[in-house]
Design a protein around this motif. Sequence first.
Motif, short mmCIF file in Angstrom:
data_model
loop_
_atom_site.label_atom_id
_atom_site.label_comp_id
_atom_site.label_asym_id
_atom_site.label_seq_id
_atom_site.Cartn_x
_atom_site.Cartn_y
_atom_site.Cartn_z
N ARG A 134 80.23 27.41 54.98
CA ARG A 134 79.28 27.64 53.89
C ARG A 134 78.36 26.43 53.71
NH1 ARG A 134 80.26 31.93 50.37
NH2 ARG A 134 82.15 33.07 50.83
N GLY A 135 77.09 26.73 53.52
CA GLY A 135 76.13 25.66 53.26
C GLY A 135 76.14 25.26 51.80
N MET A 136 75.71 24.06 51.51
CA MET A 136 75.62 23.59 50.13
C MET A 136 74.48 24.32 49.43
SD MET A 136 77.98 21.32 49.66
CE MET A 136 77.41 20.43 48.22
N ILE A 137 74.72 24.70 48.19
CA ILE A 137 73.67 25.35 47.40
C ILE A 137 72.84 24.25 46.76
CG2 ILE A 137 73.20 26.91 45.47
CD1 ILE A 137 75.86 28.28 46.07
N ASP A 138 71.68 23.96 47.37
CA ASP A 138 70.86 22.85 46.90
C ASP A 138 69.39 23.23 46.76
OD1 ASP A 138 70.31 23.16 49.55
OD2 ASP A 138 71.06 21.20 50.18
N GLU A 139 69.07 24.53 46.89
CA GLU A 139 67.69 25.00 46.72
C GLU A 139 67.63 25.98 45.57
OE1 GLU A 139 65.47 25.93 50.55
OE2 GLU A 139 67.54 26.05 51.22
N LYS A 242 70.79 38.59 56.58
CA LYS A 242 71.18 37.18 56.52
C LYS A 242 71.36 36.62 57.93
CE LYS A 242 75.25 35.76 56.39
NZ LYS A 242 76.69 35.58 56.16
N GLU A 243 71.93 37.43 58.82
CA GLU A 243 72.13 36.99 60.21
C GLU A 243 70.79 36.72 60.90
OE1 GLU A 243 75.09 36.59 61.88
OE2 GLU A 243 76.20 36.99 60.04
N GLN A 244 69.73 37.38 60.43
CA GLN A 244 68.39 37.16 61.00
C GLN A 244 67.71 35.92 60.41
OE1 GLN A 244 67.86 39.48 63.41
NE2 GLN A 244 69.82 40.26 62.68
N GLY A 245 68.43 35.18 59.55
CA GLY A 245 67.88 33.98 58.95
C GLY A 245 67.11 34.20 57.67
N GLU A 291 83.01 37.46 47.88
CA GLU A 291 83.00 36.26 48.71
C GLU A 291 82.18 36.42 49.99
OE1 GLU A 291 84.26 33.05 48.39
OE2 GLU A 291 84.42 33.63 46.31
N ARG A 292 81.73 37.66 50.27
CA ARG A 292 80.87 37.86 51.44
C ARG A 292 79.44 37.40 51.18
NH1 ARG A 292 82.19 43.92 53.46
NH2 ARG A 292 80.34 43.53 54.76
N ALA A 293 79.08 37.24 49.91
CA ALA A 293 77.76 36.68 49.57
C ALA A 293 77.84 35.16 49.67
CB ALA A 293 77.37 37.11 48.16
N GLY A 294 76.69 34.54 49.84
CA GLY A 294 76.66 33.08 49.90
C GLY A 294 75.67 32.58 50.93
N LYS A 295 75.72 31.29 51.17
CA LYS A 295 74.83 30.63 52.12
C LYS A 295 75.64 30.18 53.32
CE LYS A 295 71.44 26.84 52.23
NZ LYS A 295 70.85 25.74 51.43
N GLU A 296 75.17 30.52 54.52
CA GLU A 296 75.90 30.15 55.74
C GLU A 296 75.05 29.21 56.58
OE1 GLU A 296 78.56 32.33 59.23
OE2 GLU A 296 77.34 33.53 57.86
N LYS A 299 72.15 29.99 59.28
CA LYS A 299 71.69 31.36 59.07
C LYS A 299 70.98 31.43 57.72
CE LYS A 299 75.43 33.18 61.91
NZ LYS A 299 76.65 34.02 61.98
N GLY A 300 70.80 32.64 57.21
CA GLY A 300 70.15 32.79 55.91
C GLY A 300 71.15 32.71 54.78
N SER A 301 70.79 33.36 53.67
CA SER A 301 71.66 33.32 52.50
C SER A 301 71.62 34.67 51.79
CB SER A 301 71.21 32.22 51.52
OG SER A 301 69.92 32.52 51.00
N ILE A 302 72.67 34.96 51.04
CA ILE A 302 72.71 36.14 50.16
C ILE A 302 72.95 35.63 48.75
CG2 ILE A 302 73.88 38.30 49.59
CD1 ILE A 302 74.78 38.49 52.50
N THR A 303 71.93 35.74 47.91
CA THR A 303 72.06 35.39 46.50
C THR A 303 72.37 36.69 45.76
OG1 THR A 303 70.39 33.67 46.78
CG2 THR A 303 70.94 34.31 44.52
N ALA A 304 73.53 36.74 45.12
CA ALA A 304 74.03 38.02 44.60
C ALA A 304 74.12 38.02 43.08
CB ALA A 304 75.41 38.32 45.19
#
Length: 435
Positions: A134-139, A242-245, A291-296, A299-304
């Motif tokens: 998981r990427g840090m949520i910083d944006e 999200k997989e497409q960035g 938990e399937r939402a989030g930033k990876e 890749k891209g991110s899912i803000t839920a």
Amino acid sequence: MPLNSLRERIKGQNFSPTFGMITEINSNIVLAKGLRVSIGDTVCMVSRDTNAHTLGMVTEVRTAYFSISPFSFVEGYCVGDEVFLDQNGMKISVGPELLGRVVDPFMKPIDGKGDISCALKASMIKKPIAAMSRGMIDEKFSVGVKTIDTLLSCGKGQKLGIFAGSGVGKSTLMGMIVRGSQAPVKVVALIGERGREVPEFIEKNLGGDLTNTVIVVATSDDSPLMRKYGAFSAMSVAEYFKEQGQDVLFMMDSVTRFAMAQREIGLALGEPPTSKGYPPSALTLLPQLMERAGKEEGKGSITAFFTVLVEGDDMNDPIADQSRSILDGHIVLSRELTDFGIYPPIHILNSASRVMNDIISPEHFEAARKFRRLYTLLKENEVLIRIGAYTAGHDAELDEAISKKEKMEKFVSQGAGYISNYEESVEQLISLMKA
């Protein structure tokens, strides 16, 4: 007939001679025997009288029989009808062709705009993003709603809940977020709601504009399994983008209907009812979805945003309680603010964003902190102020709160058709708190 056309017609069909047989049927569960199956397998039931086909999922396996939860209603099926294993399993077609469309959980269009042809298949059920991936949520993630952007700021990849009783304004706020968000892709899951609300949500709340939006629908008259897997199906669509960035906005209404669907399935299978009749599986299912939402990373991110219907405005409802423990923030809508005519009726003091401090500037943080403090003082002393028992000059901070009361209430009010600008809203907040 051209060979390619024939291939298209037979692709995915099951020509295996192996089949089982239905031995018992009730409204929620079908018992069958004769196939070697495992939990989670998808099967197709075929009526010998009408040749109708219905998909179902294997939910229990015993020595002499296995149980099937049907995806649709089982009227017309008889003991002795055949059961085949479905080769596609729990997979759906995904692709950019879904944008602008309204579909059911199996990606079949229900908007009357023709068929959808997607080349890629994706599983409905997937593992959540691994913890260390998981990427840090910083944006920051702007949603165009002033109160959320300034006082409950959310970031890309954050999971938030919208908690409210019936008729408080969840759907209106959902529409404001979908229209106001700058996300390039938006996936909306309408699970277990009234059929009337679907076209109403599209026309009234979204203004009929489905640009870059996919709407997945499983209404209250659908089977419990369709309502359950409608949520997982919509999340799989969001994961594809999200997989497409892409940075995806995922909106689901509502988690409560989703949990109720699992409650029906669990009780039909003999699970013991626990808090408010929910079996244990209903509570364990929530993190599997959320938990399937989030930033990876990479890749891209899912803000839920997940809406939770709080029965009787009880925030200790088991589904609301479990959801708050999983999500990264909660937005509580207040019936009291609705009565006062403040829209959207977000109760700032009961709401929180757990990543806000990581994505905003120190100046923004100080202004938001001061706003909440002054708002708290107004609420604590509301009765004294209204009856005239408080005299100016006794508390400088309360005097400041009273002098800014009208401007603060105006700041948190926003028309349903208005989209606020993030930077301008933050400047307004800072300016208001400095004045």
